[in-house]
Scaffold this motif. Sequence first.
Motif: not given
Length: 222
Positions: A77-85, A161-166
């Motif tokens: 698998a190849s995955i990019a991720l971000q915690d908005s905060v 909700t405080t943070t988005l995670f993608l």
Amino acid sequence: MRKMKTAAVLAASLLAGAAAAATTNGFANGGFEAPGGGGFIAAGWLTAATGSPASLSTDAHTGSFALLLSAPNGFDASIALQDSVGHGGLPPLTAANVGDTPWLTFWAKGDASTTGNAFVKLQYFTPGGNVVALDRQFQTLINPDSWTQVSFQAAAIPAGTTTLFLEIGTAVGPILNGRPNAVLVDDLSFTLTTAAVPEPASAALLLAGLAVIGAVACRRRA
């Protein structure tokens, strides 16, 4: 009667102003143009610990770079991720975001191979735990030769909700028929609509206007 009409107009105009809202991108560096550092593939974006780390490509929809998700060896698998905060450095969400149903939109092209997929998974972080807001595959919506815009609507943002995670990535089993597993993503946005909150002065004027309306109405009934 004239005072009542004036107060009503004032109150209506202030309510209209309070109803105005601002739209922002819930994730940082959606164009993958700002350079990364300290393990970030681009500013705000990390790659998951897999055998095929996400990277950047100069084959971009706009600008100079796009996100490259590629698992060329199969069973990977190849995955990019971000915690908005935490990763993106954006401010936490507030009560003004509660109830919003944002759209995740991005441009993509590529081939997830015969046995692979391309996916997005979005979560809302709340004090009570993580809430899955969006979990979709998009390999059937794209093609290898041209960019396609992909849009998904997320679930309503819950209170707290405080943070988005993608997470956005591709995963694959054995690669068949010589097809690659490589997906490009660019110009990603998550349209957060933040409800406007009246400034204290505006709120005071609104209350004053409503008070005048109430006083006039009482006087007329008397």
